[in-house]
Motif scaffolding. Structure first.
Motif, PDB file in Angstrom:
ATOM      1  N   SER A 241       0.821  -1.218   0.000  1.00  0.00           N
ATOM      2  CA  SER A 241       0.000   0.000   0.000  1.00  0.00           C
ATOM      3  C   SER A 241       0.848   1.259   0.000  1.00  0.00           C
ATOM      4  O   SER A 241       0.381   2.337  -0.381  1.00  0.00           O
ATOM      5  CB  SER A 241      -0.922  -0.004   1.221  1.00  0.00           C
ATOM      6  OG  SER A 241      -0.164  -0.117   2.421  1.00  0.00           O
ATOM      7  N   ALA A 242       2.127   1.129   0.420  1.00  0.00           N
ATOM      8  CA  ALA A 242       3.024   2.285   0.437  1.00  0.00           C
ATOM      9  C   ALA A 242       3.690   2.529  -0.913  1.00  0.00           C
ATOM     10  O   ALA A 242       4.390   3.525  -1.084  1.00  0.00           O
ATOM     11  CB  ALA A 242       4.088   2.105   1.507  1.00  0.00           C
ATOM     12  N   GLY A 243       3.493   1.598  -1.865  1.00  0.00           N
ATOM     13  CA  GLY A 243       4.094   1.764  -3.178  1.00  0.00           C
ATOM     14  C   GLY A 243       5.044   0.627  -3.520  1.00  0.00           C
ATOM     15  O   GLY A 243       5.167  -0.347  -2.785  1.00  0.00           O
ATOM     16  N   ASP A 244       5.731   0.759  -4.642  1.00  0.00           N
ATOM     17  CA  ASP A 244       6.680  -0.247  -5.108  1.00  0.00           C
ATOM     18  C   ASP A 244       8.062   0.017  -4.517  1.00  0.00           C
ATOM     19  O   ASP A 244       8.457   1.165  -4.314  1.00  0.00           O
ATOM     20  CB  ASP A 244       6.774  -0.258  -6.631  1.00  0.00           C
ATOM     21  CG  ASP A 244       5.466  -0.688  -7.280  1.00  0.00           C
ATOM     22  OD1 ASP A 244       4.528  -1.026  -6.526  1.00  0.00           O
ATOM     23  OD2 ASP A 244       5.387  -0.684  -8.517  1.00  0.00           O
ATOM     24  N   GLU A 245       8.791  -1.081  -4.273  1.00  0.00           N
ATOM     25  CA  GLU A 245      10.134  -0.956  -3.710  1.00  0.00           C
ATOM     26  C   GLU A 245      10.989  -2.109  -4.215  1.00  0.00           C
ATOM     27  O   GLU A 245      10.577  -3.273  -4.190  1.00  0.00           O
ATOM     28  CB  GLU A 245      10.086  -0.978  -2.179  1.00  0.00           C
ATOM     29  CG  GLU A 245      11.454  -0.866  -1.529  1.00  0.00           C
ATOM     30  CD  GLU A 245      11.386  -0.969  -0.018  1.00  0.00           C
ATOM     31  OE1 GLU A 245      12.431  -0.804   0.634  1.00  0.00           O
ATOM     32  OE2 GLU A 245      10.282  -1.242   0.504  1.00  0.00           O
ATOM     33  N   ALA A 246      12.182  -1.791  -4.695  1.00  0.00           N
ATOM     34  CA  ALA A 246      13.141  -2.807  -5.111  1.00  0.00           C
ATOM     35  C   ALA A 246      14.055  -3.134  -3.934  1.00  0.00           C
ATOM     36  O   ALA A 246      14.614  -2.223  -3.299  1.00  0.00           O
ATOM     37  CB  ALA A 246      13.959  -2.304  -6.301  1.00  0.00           C
ATOM     38  N   LEU A 247      14.198  -4.400  -3.634  1.00  0.00           N
ATOM     39  CA  LEU A 247      15.005  -4.814  -2.484  1.00  0.00           C
ATOM     40  C   LEU A 247      15.550  -6.208  -2.720  1.00  0.00           C
ATOM     41  O   LEU A 247      15.152  -6.911  -3.648  1.00  0.00           O
ATOM     42  CB  LEU A 247      14.188  -4.764  -1.188  1.00  0.00           C
ATOM     43  CG  LEU A 247      12.801  -5.418  -1.190  1.00  0.00           C
ATOM     44  CD1 LEU A 247      12.889  -6.899  -0.859  1.00  0.00           C
ATOM     45  CD2 LEU A 247      11.879  -4.724  -0.201  1.00  0.00           C
ATOM     46  N   SER A 248      16.480  -6.611  -1.851  1.00  0.00           N
ATOM     47  CA  SER A 248      17.084  -7.938  -1.909  1.00  0.00           C
ATOM     48  C   SER A 248      16.746  -8.696  -0.638  1.00  0.00           C
ATOM     49  O   SER A 248      16.875  -8.149   0.469  1.00  0.00           O
ATOM     50  CB  SER A 248      18.604  -7.843  -2.062  1.00  0.00           C
ATOM     51  OG  SER A 248      18.951  -7.305  -3.320  1.00  0.00           O
TER      52      SER A 248
END
Length: 499
Positions: A241-248
């Motif tokens: 809900s907070a948006g898209d995020e790229a992570l590992s």
């Protein structure tokens, strides 16, 4: 307390099968129970009947746990009330015979009793004692935090049980394998395996999804430890809900979405294939998960093509990341995909997917209505490198090995009781440390006057309420504050004097 100890012992004994036997819904080894059943076909049905493959979800384990919770509640709450009263109680009056206690000191002085009592109370307060002054004595006590530690320790056991119970009642655990380029959405239907608790609201799971953009694995390339894993990383695009995020996501570094955690627990290979049926049409195209068999990541799997015409097709085989020839045939010499190869055999007929009410594993073929494809009277097999095509005899179809993708295993868990359990663990450590390190002790100072009131007799002594004696320096400092005279030096008898 005796009942609680007995139940704790029973709980420990009941947990032994859960440690020795494989358990269902374990993300690190999801096929362990199946492999054990195949190796021990006689005893496995009996073990399964009594819940030994699901120990921590079995009714008998839950019964022991609930009895322990009730017993601990009945044990801890009265004990906590007693400890709370003890921590707030005033020091008792001095016993009649102080000479029988530890560090007893007695002397005479000309100082008035009132002045001595005031000096004693002041010195003991400076030393951190709780002091009560009476007309003829001062009673002091120190180390009440030990009882508070005991209280915190006992309460932590109950809080721990509540935390574990909350997790078992409201949490859930699931597993899913995601291929590179594929996505997962946190709804029950997306899970490969899903284990809810009794009161889990499966319709209100935390809303999020993620895409596995790339999975990276590194291995030792030389030396005696060649082939050992060195690092794993799953690059995700998380959508919340907070948006898209790229992570590992890495081992011990999960994705956390409002308490729902996504752990990386394993990985493997998914060969990409294209299957054409007997009419030359593409009946299937894409990656297929093959399950690792050993540390070299030699993997087996099946490919089911129910849409093939004029008859359904099935393939069964072995994937070798780094294929090499050995005396016993082909094997994988290294876990990374340096020389990928598929060893496949084919079947035609009915895959059995339309049988009503019968579930079928995606990793096995139901061969009851299948016929193995043969050539010259022998099973038709072929080893495929990337780009090779396996053409079935008599125009029955073909399979092309297009390439290799990776997949990652994720364990997704929600445990609302973990914060409570963490709080209980901190309370337990603090309480146990306080109860072991703090010494509770008492000191009494009694004064009395001779009949003519010219001399005051001072007596003091202490009592340890633990196994360790009270610190001697506290008595020395108190004697010094009260003006106790130093002991007279010992007189040596002159030579020849044998009195």
């Amino acid at each position: 307390m005796r009942i609680a100890i007995v139940l704790l012992t029973l709980l420990a004994i009941a947990a032994i099968p859960g440690s020795l036997l494989p358990q269902r819904n374990v993300a690190s080894d999801p096929v362990a129970v199946l492999q054990f059943t195949l190796k021990h076909p006689t005893i496995s049905p009996w073990l399964d009947r009594f819940g030994f493959f699901e120990v921590y979800a079995s009714p008998w384990f839950a019964a022991i746990y609930l009895l322990l919770l009730v017993s601990m509640t009945g044990c801890v709450l009265p004990r906590s009330r007693q400890l709370w009263k003890a921590s707030r109680s005033a020091p008792p009056r001095a016993p009649r015979n102080l000479a029988r206690l530890e560090n007893h000191h007695s002397w005479q002085t000309s100082t008035s009793p009132g002045e001595l009592l005031e000096q004693a109370a002041s010195a003991l307060r400076r030393a951190g004692f709780r002091v009560v002054a009476d007309a003829d004595q001062v009673r002091a006590e120190r180390g009440f935090l030990r009882e508070v530690g005991n209280l915190v320790f006992h309460l932590s056991l109950l809080v721990l049980l509540v935390g574990i119970g909350a997790g078992r009642l409201y949490g859930f655990e699931g597993r899913v394998a995601v291929i590179e380029g594929s996505s997962f959405t946190n709804v029950r239907s997306e899970y490969d395996a899903f284990t809810p608790s009794v009161w889990t609201d499966v319709d209100s799971l935390e809303p999020f999804s993620f895409t596995l953009d790339q999975f990276t694995a590194s291995f030792e390339t030389s030396g005696q430890k060649m082939g050992e894993p060195r690092g794993f990383s799953a690059d995700l695009t998380s959508r919340t809900s907070a948006g898209d995020e790229a992570l590992s996501v890495r081992p011990n570094r999960p994705l956390d979405v409002n308490g729902t955690k996504v752990f990386l627990t394993g990985h493997g290979y998914a060969p990409r294939v294209t299957v054409r049926d007997g009419e030359g049409e593409i009946a299937f195209a894409g990656p297929v998960i093959f399950l690792p068999l050993d540390g070299s990541f030699a993997s087996d799997g099946v490919i089911k093509v129910p849409d093939a015409q004029p008859t359904q097709l099935g393939f069964e085989g072995l994937f070798l990341p780094t294929a090499a020839d050995g005396t016993n045939g082909a094997f994988s010499a290294f876990p990374d995909a340096l020389n990928p190869q598929l060893l496949m055999t084919a079947y035609t007929g009915d895959l059995g997917l339309e049988t009503d009410g019968v579930a079928q594993s995606v990793f096995t073929l139901d061969k009851a209505q299948l016929q193995q494809v043969t050539e010259a009277g022998k099973p038709f097999r072929q080893a495929l490198a990337v780009g090779d095509t396996m053409t079935l005899p008599d125009g029955q179809g073909s399979l092309t090995f297009d390439g290799v993708s990776r997949f990652a295993n994720f364990q997704i868990a929600y445990d609302p009781g973990k914060e409570i359990s963490l709080l209980a663990a901190v309370m337990l450590l603090l309480g146990l440390t306080a109860s072991l390190c703090i010494r509770r002790r008492r000191i009494w100072v009694r004064v009395s006057s001779t009949p003519d009131a010219s001399v005051t007799v001072v007596s003091l002594a202490g009592l340890s309420l633990t196994r360790r004696p009270p610190p001697e320096h506290e008595f020395h400092d108190l004697c010094k504050a009260l003006g106790k005279p130093a002991p007279s030096p010992t007189t040596t008898n002159p030579p020849g004097d044998h009195r």
